[in-house]
Design an enzyme around this catalytic site. Structure first.
Site, PDB file in Angstrom:
ATOM      1  N   SER A 169       0.804  -1.091  -0.095  1.00  0.00           N
ATOM      2  CA  SER A 169       0.210   0.025   0.152  1.00  0.00           C
ATOM      3  C   SER A 169       0.864   1.392   0.009  1.00  0.00           C
ATOM      4  O   SER A 169       2.164   1.168   0.265  1.00  0.00           O
ATOM      5  CB  SER A 169      -0.770   0.070   1.410  1.00  0.00           C
ATOM      6  OG  SER A 169      -1.569   1.270   1.547  1.00  0.00           O
ATOM      7  N   TYR A 219      -2.099  -1.688  10.537  1.00  0.00           N
ATOM      8  CA  TYR A 219      -2.038  -1.904   8.727  1.00  0.00           C
ATOM      9  C   TYR A 219      -0.862  -1.452   8.398  1.00  0.00           C
ATOM     10  O   TYR A 219      -0.157  -1.948   7.604  1.00  0.00           O
ATOM     11  CB  TYR A 219      -3.347  -1.029   8.406  1.00  0.00           C
ATOM     12  CG  TYR A 219      -3.561  -1.299   6.996  1.00  0.00           C
ATOM     13  CD1 TYR A 219      -4.446  -2.013   6.349  1.00  0.00           C
ATOM     14  CD2 TYR A 219      -2.784  -0.252   5.920  1.00  0.00           C
ATOM     15  CE1 TYR A 219      -4.622  -2.402   4.950  1.00  0.00           C
ATOM     16  CE2 TYR A 219      -3.401  -0.028   4.565  1.00  0.00           C
ATOM     17  CZ  TYR A 219      -4.084  -1.165   4.132  1.00  0.00           C
ATOM     18  OH  TYR A 219      -4.222  -1.462   2.694  1.00  0.00           O
TER      19      TYR A 219
HETATM   20  P1  NAD Z   1     -11.697  -6.133  -0.340  1.00  0.00           P
HETATM   21  O1  NAD Z   1     -12.238  -5.896   1.139  1.00  0.00           O
HETATM   22  O2  NAD Z   1     -12.599  -5.689  -1.482  1.00  0.00           O
HETATM   23  O3  NAD Z   1     -10.824  -7.536  -0.561  1.00  0.00           O
HETATM   24  C1  NAD Z   1     -10.098  -7.988   0.653  1.00  0.00           C
HETATM   25  C2  NAD Z   1     -10.049  -9.499   0.431  1.00  0.00           C
HETATM   26  O4  NAD Z   1      -9.461 -10.253   1.105  1.00  0.00           O
HETATM   27  C3  NAD Z   1     -11.552  -9.955  -0.055  1.00  0.00           C
HETATM   28  O5  NAD Z   1     -11.650 -11.114  -1.023  1.00  0.00           O
HETATM   29  C4  NAD Z   1     -11.719 -10.841   1.533  1.00  0.00           C
HETATM   30  O6  NAD Z   1     -12.628 -11.665   1.328  1.00  0.00           O
HETATM   31  C5  NAD Z   1     -10.232 -11.309   1.572  1.00  0.00           C
HETATM   32  N1  NAD Z   1      -9.941 -11.488   2.965  1.00  0.00           N
HETATM   33  C6  NAD Z   1     -10.281 -10.915   4.317  1.00  0.00           C
HETATM   34  N2  NAD Z   1      -9.823 -11.660   5.265  1.00  0.00           N
HETATM   35  C7  NAD Z   1      -9.658 -12.854   4.720  1.00  0.00           C
HETATM   36  C8  NAD Z   1      -8.871 -14.190   5.267  1.00  0.00           C
HETATM   37  N3  NAD Z   1      -9.048 -14.259   6.671  1.00  0.00           N
HETATM   38  N4  NAD Z   1      -8.726 -15.286   4.771  1.00  0.00           N
HETATM   39  C9  NAD Z   1      -8.643 -15.110   3.288  1.00  0.00           C
HETATM   40  N5  NAD Z   1      -9.234 -14.166   2.732  1.00  0.00           N
HETATM   41  C10 NAD Z   1      -9.576 -12.786   3.446  1.00  0.00           C
HETATM   42  O7  NAD Z   1     -10.364  -4.972  -0.046  1.00  0.00           O
HETATM   43  P2  NAD Z   1      -9.353  -4.463  -1.101  1.00  0.00           P
HETATM   44  O8  NAD Z   1      -9.452  -2.982  -1.163  1.00  0.00           O
HETATM   45  O9  NAD Z   1      -9.603  -5.067  -2.414  1.00  0.00           O
HETATM   46  O10 NAD Z   1      -8.088  -4.842  -0.549  1.00  0.00           O
HETATM   47  C11 NAD Z   1      -6.992  -6.041  -1.171  1.00  0.00           C
HETATM   48  C12 NAD Z   1      -5.859  -5.578  -0.790  1.00  0.00           C
HETATM   49  O11 NAD Z   1      -5.258  -4.453  -1.221  1.00  0.00           O
HETATM   50  C13 NAD Z   1      -5.510  -5.433   0.635  1.00  0.00           C
HETATM   51  O12 NAD Z   1      -4.350  -6.251   1.061  1.00  0.00           O
HETATM   52  C14 NAD Z   1      -5.497  -3.918   1.039  1.00  0.00           C
HETATM   53  O13 NAD Z   1      -4.798  -3.761   2.055  1.00  0.00           O
HETATM   54  C15 NAD Z   1      -4.771  -3.688  -0.427  1.00  0.00           C
HETATM   55  N6  NAD Z   1      -4.955  -2.035  -0.431  1.00  0.00           N
HETATM   56  C16 NAD Z   1      -6.143  -1.582  -0.727  1.00  0.00           C
HETATM   57  C17 NAD Z   1      -6.267  -0.430  -1.178  1.00  0.00           C
HETATM   58  C18 NAD Z   1      -7.319   0.276  -1.603  1.00  0.00           C
HETATM   59  O14 NAD Z   1      -7.719   1.431  -1.483  1.00  0.00           O
HETATM   60  N7  NAD Z   1      -8.759  -0.365  -1.669  1.00  0.00           N
HETATM   61  C19 NAD Z   1      -5.197   0.612  -1.072  1.00  0.00           C
HETATM   62  C20 NAD Z   1      -3.712   0.102  -0.785  1.00  0.00           C
HETATM   63  C21 NAD Z   1      -3.955  -1.493  -0.505  1.00  0.00           C
END
Ligand code: NAD
Length: 257
Positions: free
Chosen positions: A139, A152
């Site tokens: 991130s 985080y």
């Molecule tokens: P999201 O909540 O849409 O997706 C998260 C995914 O992780 C989901 O598929 C969920 O089912 C899965 N998950 C959660 N707990 C779990 C577990 N215990 N076992 C297996 N799967 C699990 O969120 P997102 O925004 O798509 O985030 C995805 C990644 O990207 C994360 O690591 C997040 O930190 C990172 N990220 C997101 C952003 C953003 O702005 N959305 C920015 C930077 C980084």
């Protein structure tokens, strides 16, 4: 460019960024394993839908990334792993004094430790083939900090460090390991933060998005799941053979500030 013949595992990929990455990998011809902790009809139907759309094999494997044994079993059950995308992640926002210790433990386990376990099982498979890609979804918060997101930010900085170590342990073996550092992407994880932020800042939805969430994103635009999928495909290409142990920001200029 084709990824035909490669097996790709994307953790946490039944929604958001992981789903976007899984779709991009399927479109490029890879056999894809999608994952989350749930095991519903909808999860398996999602795999079938992606498979039909891109005419590749797509399997859904339930595994809880907060559990070491599940992380390791996911890779074993996939039957191979050429491309490993460690994407599963959760968030909790609170000042350190009131940050629930169980939330700290869960965030560290899912966002960081899971990548250690999956990578440990995947690397011997990649070494056998003399080719592999480990891509950790960190991130902008893996490179910078904000208040109230201690677990985080610690986990995401940890993923950057883990990526560098894996890169050094695999250098010259046809395997690369990098971290992608997205800025804000409008996914369910971000969507879920909006009501809290509205309350904290006493603002409406649009103002929170513009002035709080995208405050540090100079482009004032969310990154998209398609752009993150495209970045993964680039890292899987031959052009990226010598890109290892580094970070790629997809953050609209956030980390340039
Ligand atoms: P999201 O909540 O849409 O997706 C998260 C995914 O992780 C989901 O598929 C969920 O089912 C899965 N998950 C959660 N707990 C779990 C577990 N215990 N076992 C297996 N799967 C699990 O969120 P997102 O925004 O798509 O985030 C995805 C990644 O990207 C994360 O690591 C997040 O930190 C990172 N990220 C997101 C952003 C953003 O702005 N959305 C920015 C930077 C980084």
């Amino acid at each position: 460019m084709t990824l035909k013949g490669k097996i790709a595992i994307v953790t946490g990929s039944n929604s958001g960024i992981g789903l976007g990455i899984a779709e991009a990998l399927a479109k490029a011809g890879a056999e894809v394993v999608i994952n989350s902790f749930s095991d519903t009809e909808a999860d398996h139907a999602l795999a079938a839908k992606i498979a039909a759309e891109h005419k590749v094999k797509v399997t859904y494997i339930a595994a809880d990334m907060s559990k070491a044994a599940d992380c390791r079993a996911l890779v074993t059950r996939a039957g191979g792993c050429d491309i490993l995308v460690n994407n599963a992640g959760i968030q909790h926002v609170a000042p350190i004094e009131s940050f629930p210790p169980e939330k700290w433990d869960a965030i560290l386990a899912i966002n960081l430790t899971s990548a250690f376990h999956t990578t440990a099982v995947a690397l011997p498979m990649m070494r056998k083939k003399g080719w592999g890609r480990v891509i950790n979804i960190s991130s902008a918060h893996g490179l910078t900090a904000s208040p109230f997101k201690s677990a985080y930010i610690a986990a995401k900085h940890g993923l950057v460090g883990l990526s560098k170590t894996v890169a050094l342990e695999t250098a010259g073996q046809g395997i690369t390991c990098n971290a992608i550092c997205p800025g804000y992407v409008l996914t369910p994880l971000v969507e879920a933060q909006i009501p809290d932020q509205m309350k904290t800042h006493n603002m409406d939805r649009e103002t929170v998005i513009r002035e709080v969430m995208l405050d540090r994103q100079p482009s004032k635009q969310f990154a998209t799941t398609e752009q993150l999928g495209g970045t993964v495909i680039f890292l899987c290409s031959d052009f990226a053979d010598q890109i290892t142990g580094t970070t790629i920001s997809v953050d609209g200029g956030w980390t340039a500030l």
